[in-house]
Structures are given as structure tokens and as C-alpha cells.
Design a protein around this motif. Structure first.
Motif, PDB file in Angstrom:
ATOM      1  N   GLY A 196     -60.287 -27.063 -22.730  1.00  0.00           N
ATOM      2  CA  GLY A 196     -59.153 -26.605 -23.322  1.00  0.00           C
ATOM      3  C   GLY A 196     -58.755 -25.692 -24.643  1.00  0.00           C
ATOM      4  N   ALA A 197     -60.296 -24.867 -24.693  1.00  0.00           N
ATOM      5  CA  ALA A 197     -60.150 -24.453 -26.000  1.00  0.00           C
ATOM      6  C   ALA A 197     -60.576 -22.916 -25.857  1.00  0.00           C
ATOM      7  CB  ALA A 197     -61.068 -24.704 -26.939  1.00  0.00           C
ATOM      8  N   ARG A 198     -60.233 -22.491 -26.875  1.00  0.00           N
ATOM      9  CA  ARG A 198     -60.975 -20.476 -26.565  1.00  0.00           C
ATOM     10  C   ARG A 198     -62.113 -19.822 -27.276  1.00  0.00           C
ATOM     11  NH1 ARG A 198     -58.173 -17.266 -28.470  1.00  0.00           N
ATOM     12  NH2 ARG A 198     -56.210 -18.115 -29.684  1.00  0.00           N
ATOM     13  N   PRO A 199     -62.507 -19.018 -26.883  1.00  0.00           N
ATOM     14  CA  PRO A 199     -63.439 -18.950 -28.101  1.00  0.00           C
ATOM     15  C   PRO A 199     -63.174 -18.692 -28.779  1.00  0.00           C
ATOM     16  CG  PRO A 199     -64.438 -18.147 -25.757  1.00  0.00           C
ATOM     17  CD  PRO A 199     -62.585 -18.401 -26.081  1.00  0.00           C
ATOM     18  N   ALA A 200     -63.831 -18.406 -30.382  1.00  0.00           N
ATOM     19  CA  ALA A 200     -64.126 -18.109 -31.551  1.00  0.00           C
ATOM     20  C   ALA A 200     -64.184 -16.709 -31.772  1.00  0.00           C
ATOM     21  CB  ALA A 200     -64.413 -18.640 -33.042  1.00  0.00           C
ATOM     22  N   PHE A 201     -65.511 -16.597 -31.418  1.00  0.00           N
ATOM     23  CA  PHE A 201     -65.945 -15.591 -31.925  1.00  0.00           C
ATOM     24  C   PHE A 201     -65.926 -14.171 -30.925  1.00  0.00           C
ATOM     25  CE2 PHE A 201     -69.786 -18.013 -34.149  1.00  0.00           C
ATOM     26  CZ  PHE A 201     -68.543 -19.220 -35.262  1.00  0.00           C
ATOM     27  N   LYS A 202     -65.793 -14.604 -29.568  1.00  0.00           N
ATOM     28  CA  LYS A 202     -65.551 -13.788 -28.741  1.00  0.00           C
ATOM     29  C   LYS A 202     -64.481 -12.588 -28.982  1.00  0.00           C
ATOM     30  CE  LYS A 202     -67.054 -12.694 -23.861  1.00  0.00           C
ATOM     31  NZ  LYS A 202     -67.169 -13.348 -22.079  1.00  0.00           N
ATOM     32  N   GLY A 203     -65.218 -11.489 -29.330  1.00  0.00           N
ATOM     33  CA  GLY A 203     -64.099 -10.157 -29.138  1.00  0.00           C
ATOM     34  C   GLY A 203     -63.089  -9.786 -30.496  1.00  0.00           C
ATOM     35  N   TYR A 204     -64.215 -11.056 -31.817  1.00  0.00           N
ATOM     36  CA  TYR A 204     -64.204 -10.484 -32.561  1.00  0.00           C
ATOM     37  C   TYR A 204     -64.198  -9.699 -33.612  1.00  0.00           C
ATOM     38  CZ  TYR A 204     -63.515 -12.193 -38.093  1.00  0.00           C
ATOM     39  OH  TYR A 204     -62.934 -12.420 -39.186  1.00  0.00           O
ATOM     40  N   HIS A 205     -63.447  -8.616 -33.940  1.00  0.00           N
ATOM     41  CA  HIS A 205     -64.411  -6.893 -34.896  1.00  0.00           C
ATOM     42  C   HIS A 205     -65.889  -6.706 -33.540  1.00  0.00           C
ATOM     43  CE1 HIS A 205     -62.494  -7.931 -38.159  1.00  0.00           C
ATOM     44  NE2 HIS A 205     -62.849  -8.922 -38.259  1.00  0.00           N
ATOM     45  N   GLY A 206     -65.303  -7.432 -32.733  1.00  0.00           N
ATOM     46  CA  GLY A 206     -65.604  -6.329 -31.479  1.00  0.00           C
ATOM     47  C   GLY A 206     -67.352  -7.222 -31.006  1.00  0.00           C
ATOM     48  N   PHE A 207     -67.306  -8.733 -32.236  1.00  0.00           N
ATOM     49  CA  PHE A 207     -68.741  -9.192 -31.185  1.00  0.00           C
ATOM     50  C   PHE A 207     -68.151  -9.707 -29.486  1.00  0.00           C
ATOM     51  CE2 PHE A 207     -71.239 -13.128 -31.310  1.00  0.00           C
ATOM     52  CZ  PHE A 207     -72.343 -12.824 -31.840  1.00  0.00           C
ATOM     53  N   PRO A 208     -69.445  -9.648 -29.309  1.00  0.00           N
ATOM     54  CA  PRO A 208     -69.490 -10.208 -27.389  1.00  0.00           C
ATOM     55  C   PRO A 208     -69.308 -10.776 -26.477  1.00  0.00           C
ATOM     56  CG  PRO A 208     -71.452  -8.374 -28.306  1.00  0.00           C
ATOM     57  CD  PRO A 208     -70.681  -9.063 -29.316  1.00  0.00           C
TER      58      PRO A 208
END
Length: 254
Positions: free
Chosen positions: A54-66
Motif C-alpha cells: 500500500g505504498a509508493r516508490p520514493a525514488f522512481k521518477g525522482y529527478h528522473g531516476f528510472p
């Protein structure tokens, strides 16, 4: 963020949940680390588990991190991008740096996992880095200062012949992945901002076997040691309380 946020009781409760989720997923990722596994496989497992909880990724999309996971191997210090072409081998050091967002609040943690049997030199580096994280947490007492944290890390690893990777720091964390203050892995006792109850900090020693110098590869993310020697990384999200530090991402398994 223009100033350091002091978290409320309700916010801390949500951050405990975010930290629990991070730790549980890291436990599963650590179990999956083995020769023949790709860093892409580990990222896919991380993403599946994030949504199951029930969470979301913290890193994916962060400043474009894939990706959901920073997967750094051997001389890669941090921010390694998972790849189908990067297959783990016996003797590698796998750095798992991972975070989630849960109901608007972030958790962030990292572990260095030996792949099978590693060299005695690699074991010593991992041990020193893990101990440095513990020393840093012990310094995270209300009334101490940011410099006390960095001094705890730096003095421990340098006494063992290792160096602190320069250019990367720990950080405040809460509604944003990176908040004030920065938390360097080097410093002088008694310097910097005073620690206050309600602060939540992600402290993360990155320790190199050789030089402290780091360079970033052409992918604009992966940081490697300039001398191609090994690096290790451990991280916890820690709450400052009146009674001492509380590790919100403490290990659940083992």
C-alpha cells in the motif's frame, strides 16, 4: 524546505509505518541477493512489494531516476541504476538503497549485502561501515549537534584505514525525501545545528576502501570510487526523541 521540520505525533506515527515497510521490503531484497540474480530482478521485486504493502516508490521518477531501487555494486558508491545486464557474481558487494512513500511520508534505508563469500577486505569494509552507522545513531541525542554525527562516522572509519566518500550526505526526511538539514559523514564535534526532539534524519555512511574521491558516470546517476576500489553503504531513518534516538527503519528479520 526553508527550515527544519519538527514532526508531530501523528506525523511520526505515519513515518514509523513508512519505516516498517522499507525495512520489511529490504529484508526480502536481501534474501533475494545471490549469484546469477540481476539488479533488474531486485528492482522488479521491490516494486511488486511496494504496491502490495500500500505504498509508493520514493525514488522512481525522482529527478528522473528510472527505478524503485538504487542498486550499486562493488566500486559503485550510490545511485546505481538497475539493469538486466548487471548480473551479481560470487564475491560482489551489493548496495541496496531503498525508500517508499506511505500516506504522504517517506522512509529511506540502505544495506550492503555480500554476494556469497566475499574477501576478508570486503568483510572488513562492510563491518566498519555498519559500525559507523551505529556510532552515528548513538550520537543522535537531543542537545548534540550535526557535527557530532559526522565526527562519529569519520573517526571510526578513518581509524580503520578507510575513507568517507565525499560529495554525499544524509538528510532530513518527512513529507519530502530530502529535507533540511544536510547530515555529512564527516565533521567536528560540537559543530552545526543542534538536534531537537521531533527531528527525523536519514543518516547514511558511505565508506570507501581507498580514496574518498568519487566521480559520476555518463548516466548522470551512478557514483563510483575514483580508484575503482570497493565502497559500502548503510542507512537508517532516525527520530530524535527526549529519550534517545529511535530507528524507524530498524531491521525486522534475523
Amino acid at each position: 524546505m526553508s527550515q527544519v521540520e519538527i514532526k508531530s505525533r501523528d506525523e511520526i506515527a505515519l513515518m514509523r509505518e513508512a519505516g516498517r515497510i522499507v525495512s520489511e521490503i529490504l529484508d526480502e531484497l536481501e534474501k533475494a541477493v545471490a549469484p546469477g540474480v540481476t539488479t533488474w530482478d531486485l528492482d522488479a521485486l521491490a516494486e511488486k512489494l511496494i504496491y502490495q504493502k500500500g505504498a509508493r516508490p520514493a525514488f522512481k521518477g525522482y529527478h528522473g531516476f528510472p527505478a524503485c531501487l538504487c542498486a550499486s555494486v562493488n566500486d559503485e558508491v550510490v545511485h546505481g541504476i538497475p539493469s538486466k545486464r548487471r548480473t551479481l557474481r560470487e564475491g560482489d558487494l551489493m548496495k541496496l538503497d531503498f525508500g517508499v512513500v506511505y500516506r504522504g511520508f517517506f522512509g529511506d534505508s540502505a544495506r550492503t549485502v555480500p554476494v556469497g563469500k566475499v574477501s576478508s577486505e570486503a568483510e572488513a569494509l562492510v563491518k566498519a561501515t555498519r559500525e559507523a552507522l551505529n556510532k552515528a545513531i548513538q550520537a543522535m541525542v537531543a542537545g548534540n549537534r550535526i557535527g557530532d554525527i559526522g565526527h562519529a562516522v569519520q573517526s571510526h572509519v578513518e581509524a580503520r584505514g578507510f575513507s568517507v566518500a565525499r560529495g554525499f550526505t544524509g538528510h532530513g526526511i518527512g513529507r519530502h525525501l530530502h529535507e533540511k538539514p544536510e547530515v555529512p559523514n564527516h565533521g567536528q564535534r560540537g559543530s552545526g545545528m543542534k538536534l531537537r526532539p521531533g527531528m527525523v534524519l536519514a543518516v547514511e555512511p558511505m565508506v570507501n576502501q581507498g580514496t574518498d574521491e568519487v566521480m559520476v558516470l555518463e548516466d548522470h546517476w551512478t557514483a563510483v570510487t575514483r580508484d575503482s576500489k570497493l565502497s559500502a553503504h548503510f542507512e537508517h531513518t532516525v527520530l530524535i526523541t527526549e529519550g534517545g534516538p529511535e530507528v524507524l527503519t530498524r531491521r525486522r528479520a534475523g
